[in-house]
Design a protein around this motif. Structure first.
Motif, PDB file in Angstrom:
ATOM      1  N   THR A 151       0.905  -1.106   0.004  1.00  0.00           N
ATOM      2  CA  THR A 151       0.137   0.071   0.007  1.00  0.00           C
ATOM      3  C   THR A 151       0.904   1.317   0.048  1.00  0.00           C
ATOM      4  O   THR A 151       2.153   1.139   0.523  1.00  0.00           O
ATOM      5  CB  THR A 151      -0.901   0.119   1.335  1.00  0.00           C
ATOM      6  N   GLY A 152       0.376   2.298  -0.314  1.00  0.00           N
ATOM      7  CA  GLY A 152       1.323   3.550  -0.476  1.00  0.00           C
ATOM      8  C   GLY A 152       2.402   3.391  -1.254  1.00  0.00           C
ATOM      9  O   GLY A 152       2.542   2.940  -2.353  1.00  0.00           O
ATOM     10  N   ASP A 153       3.559   3.911  -0.837  1.00  0.00           N
ATOM     11  CA  ASP A 153       4.720   3.751  -1.374  1.00  0.00           C
ATOM     12  C   ASP A 153       5.327   2.279  -1.579  1.00  0.00           C
ATOM     13  O   ASP A 153       6.192   1.856  -2.414  1.00  0.00           O
ATOM     14  CB  ASP A 153       5.757   4.608  -0.711  1.00  0.00           C
ATOM     15  N   GLY A 154       4.684   1.432  -0.672  1.00  0.00           N
ATOM     16  CA  GLY A 154       5.044  -0.020  -0.784  1.00  0.00           C
ATOM     17  C   GLY A 154       4.428  -0.620  -2.090  1.00  0.00           C
ATOM     18  O   GLY A 154       5.019  -1.354  -2.644  1.00  0.00           O
ATOM     19  N   ALA A 155       3.113  -0.061  -2.675  1.00  0.00           N
ATOM     20  CA  ALA A 155       2.559  -0.621  -3.738  1.00  0.00           C
ATOM     21  C   ALA A 155       3.531   0.073  -5.010  1.00  0.00           C
ATOM     22  O   ALA A 155       3.810  -0.609  -5.944  1.00  0.00           O
ATOM     23  CB  ALA A 155       1.404  -0.114  -3.824  1.00  0.00           C
ATOM     24  N   THR A 156       3.986   1.127  -4.772  1.00  0.00           N
ATOM     25  CA  THR A 156       4.867   1.575  -5.800  1.00  0.00           C
ATOM     26  C   THR A 156       6.116   0.939  -6.121  1.00  0.00           C
ATOM     27  O   THR A 156       6.493   0.521  -6.996  1.00  0.00           O
ATOM     28  CB  THR A 156       5.054   3.220  -5.512  1.00  0.00           C
TER      29      THR A 156
END
Length: 498
Positions: A321-326
Motif C-alpha cells: 500500500t502507499g509507497d510499498g505498492a509503488t
C-alpha cells in the motif's frame, strides 16, 4: 539454536549463584517448585496446597487455593528428562483466525492417544478486529515474533517499555519483544528482533523494508513502537500502529486468502483502504502474478485490486500500500527478480538466530535457516530473569487472570495460571497484578518467566482418559475464548534413564 545447552547450564549456574535453596538444588529432577509444597503467597494472601497429582509421567499438577477460594493457582511442572515428552505449539487453522485452545490441541493429530497432554493459551494477539462477532472469533495476528516449522510467521513487535529504576516512569522501548521458545524438549525465554526486506536479486541497493508478516496492511497490533520520524503517516494509538504505506508478506500458514482492502472499516480506520498492489511468488521465489487496479493486463499483470488470492504452496505473497505498492509495481511487477531477506536476532545474547533468503540469494550469501524444531510465541513482560524479579512498573494496579510460562534451573517447563472466583469478592476475584504474579513465580523458584496473554484468554487444558482436551482453568468469559495460538506438552522421544 547453537547455544541452547550452554545457556541452560548458564541459567542453572546463575540460579545457584543467586542463592536458591540448597535443599532444592540437591534433588536433581525433582522440580524447583517443591520449595512451595506446603503453600504459596499471592498478593499477601497465603494459598494452601489443595492437591498435587501426576496426571502423566513427568508431569506434576499442583493446585493452590486460599481459604475462601477467591484465587486458584494451577502449577504444571513438566520434566522432559523423566518421560517421553516434547514441547511445541500450534496456530490452529492459520494465522488469519483464532480458535479455542481445546480446538487447536485436538487438531494436532487424529489419534486421540497421541494428542498433547496439556496446553495453555499462548501469545498476545490483535483482538481489535473481530471476524465473527457472534462467536467472538478475532483476527489471529500475534503481537510479536512467532516461529514454527522453520519459518517466521509474525514479525517482532517493538518490545515492552523500559522503566527508570528511580522514577518508575517509562523512558523508552526495548528493541525487541520477549518470546517463550520451545526447542528439542526444552524451554528458553529471550527477546527476538526481526529484520525484513525485499530487494532486487541483481542489485541489493534497490530495496525496501517489509513491514510485517501475515497481518492486515495498515494495522500492527501490540507494536508499542515510537512513530518513525521518516514516515510521518504512522500513528500510534493504544499500542497499535497505523501506517498507510506498507509491504506485508504472507506465507501459506496464513491459512486464508490474502486480505482485500478496507477490512479495517469496522474499526473506523482508513489505513488499509488503498487497493494497492499484490504479487504472488511460487516456491522458487519467481513472481507469477501481479494485481493492480487499472493496470493494462499483460504478462503477469492483471487489472484487479490486491486480496482474495491463495498463497502458492511453498511460496509467498506480498501486498503493498502507499509507497510499498509503488515499489512492488516498479520492480516485481515490471519483471525484475526480487529476493526476500529475513534476519532474526536474539538480543539477549547477541546471537543471529536465522539469516534466510527467499528467491535468489546474493553471491556469497551464507544462509542460516530457522531450526524446524523451534516454536516461539510472543510474550508480554519478562517477569523473572536469572532468578530475579525484573518487572518494576510505575503503576501496577490492574488485576486480571494470568497465564505464565517459565523454566527452572533443571530445564523443566512450567505453565502457571491464576484464576479468580467467578462472582467472588472484588477486587481479588478479578485476578492478580503482574507484580503479584511475578512474586508468585519467584516463589516457585523459576529462573526465567514471562507473562503470556491473560484475562479472558487464560486457559489451561488437560487431556482426559478419552483423549479429549477439556479446559481445567476456565476463562473469565462465558465460554472459552478464541486465541491465536497454544503452547503445549505432548508425547515425544524417550526420557533419560535415572
Amino acid at each position: 539454536m547453537k547455544h541452547t545447552l550452554v545457556r541452560r547450564a548458564a541459567a542453572l549456574r546463575t540460579a545457584t549463584a543467586l542463592g536458591l535453596a540448597a535443599s532444592v538444588l540437591a534433588v536433581p529432577g525433582s522440580g524447583l517448585a517443591d520449595a512451595a509444597d506446603t503453600g504459596i503467597v499471592l498478593g499477601g494472601i497465603t494459598l494452601a496446597q489443595a492437591s498435587a497429582t501426576t496426571p502423566f509421567p513427568g508431569i506434576t499438577r499442583t493446585v493452590y487455593q486460599d481459604a475462601d477460594r477467591t484465587w486458584t493457582v494451577n502449577v504444571m511442572d513438566i520434566d522432559p528428562s523423566r518421560a517421553p515428552i516434547t514441547f511445541d505449539g500450534s496456530i490452529g487453522q492459520g494465522m488469519y483466525t483464532t480458535q479455542t485452545v481445546q480446538e487447536m490441541l485436538e487438531q494436532t493429530t487424529g489419534v486421540s492417544s497421541r494428542r498433547p497432554y496439556l496446553g495453555v493459551n499462548g501469545g498476545y494477539f490483535d483482538d481489535g478486529v473481530v471476524l465473527d462477532p457472534a462467536n467472538r472469533i478475532f483476527l489471529g495476528d500475534l503481537g510479536g515474533t512467532s516461529l514454527k516449522n522453520g519459518r517466521l510467521l509474525s514479525e517482532a513487535g517493538g518490545g515492552r517499555y523500559v522503566y527508570d529504576t528511580v522514577t518508575g516512569k517509562a523512558v523508552g522501548l526495548r528493541p525487541a519483544n520477549s518470546v517463550l521458545m520451545l526447542q528439542n524438549g526444552r524451554p528458553y525465554i529471550t527477546e527476538l528482533a526481526t529484520g525484513l526486506s525485499v530487494q532486487l536479486s541483481d542489485d541489493g541497493a534497490v530495496s525496501r523494508k517489509v513491514d510485517g508478516i501475515n497481518r492486515l496492511p495498515g494495522r500492527a497490533g501490540h507494536c508499542l513502537r515510537n512513530t518513525d520520524p521518516a514516515n510521518t503517516d504512522v500513528t500510534v494509538v493504544g499500542g497499535v500502529c497505523f501506517d498507510p504505506s506498507e509491504i506485508v508478506e504472507f506465507t501459506p500458514e496464513f491459512g486464508a486468502r490474502t486480505p482485500a482492502p478496507d477490512v479495517l472499516k469496522q474499526t473506523d480506520t482508513t489505513t488499509d483502504d488503498d487497493p494497492g498492489v499484490e504479487v504472488l511468488f511460487n516456491a522458487a521465489g519467481v513472481a507469477t502474478a501481479c494485481f493492480r487496479p487499472g493496470a493494462a493486463p499483460g504478462g503477469i499483470v492483471s487489472d484487479a485490486p490486491r486480496g482474495g488470492h491463495d498463497v502458492p504452496p511453498g511460496g509467498r505473497a506480498l501486498e503493498g500500500t502507499g509507497d510499498g505498492a509503488t515499489w512492488l509495481w516498479d520492480n516485481a511487477c515490471a519483471g525484475r527478480p526480487v529476493t526476500l531477506h529475513t534476519v532474526i536476532t536474539d538480543t539477549r545474547f547477541g546471537d543471529t538466530l536465522a539469516d534466510t533468503w527467499f528467491g535468489r540469494a546474493p553471491a556469497g550469501a551464507v544462509e542460516q535457516p530457522i531450526d524446524p524444531a523451534l516454536y516461539a510465541t510472543p510474550a508480554g513482560d519478562v517477569l523473572i530473569r536469572d532468578a530475579s524479579v525484573v518487572y518494576q512498573p510505575a503503576d501496577d494496579t490492574a488485576r486480571a487472570w494470568r497465564t505464565g510460562g517459565g523454566a527452572d534451573g533443571f530445564g523443566h517447563l512450567f505453565f502457571v495460571t491464576v484464576e479468580g472466583q467467578k462472582g467472588g469478592p472484588a477486587p481479588l476475584a478479578s485476578g492478580a497484578t503482574r507484580s503479584e504474579f511475578a512474586q508468585l513465580l519467584k516463589a516457585l523458584n523459576l529462573v526465567d518467566a514471562v507473562n503470556l496473554d491473560g484475562g479472558g484468554s487464560t486457559t489451561l487444558n488437560l487431556r482426559d482418559q478419552n483423549g479429549n482436551e477439556p479446559p481445567v482453568t476456565t476463562t473469565t468469559d462465558s465460554s472459552p475464548r478464541h486465541v491465536a495460538d497454544t503452547v503445549y506438552a505432548a508425547v515425544g522421544g524417550y526420557g533419560l534413564a535415572k
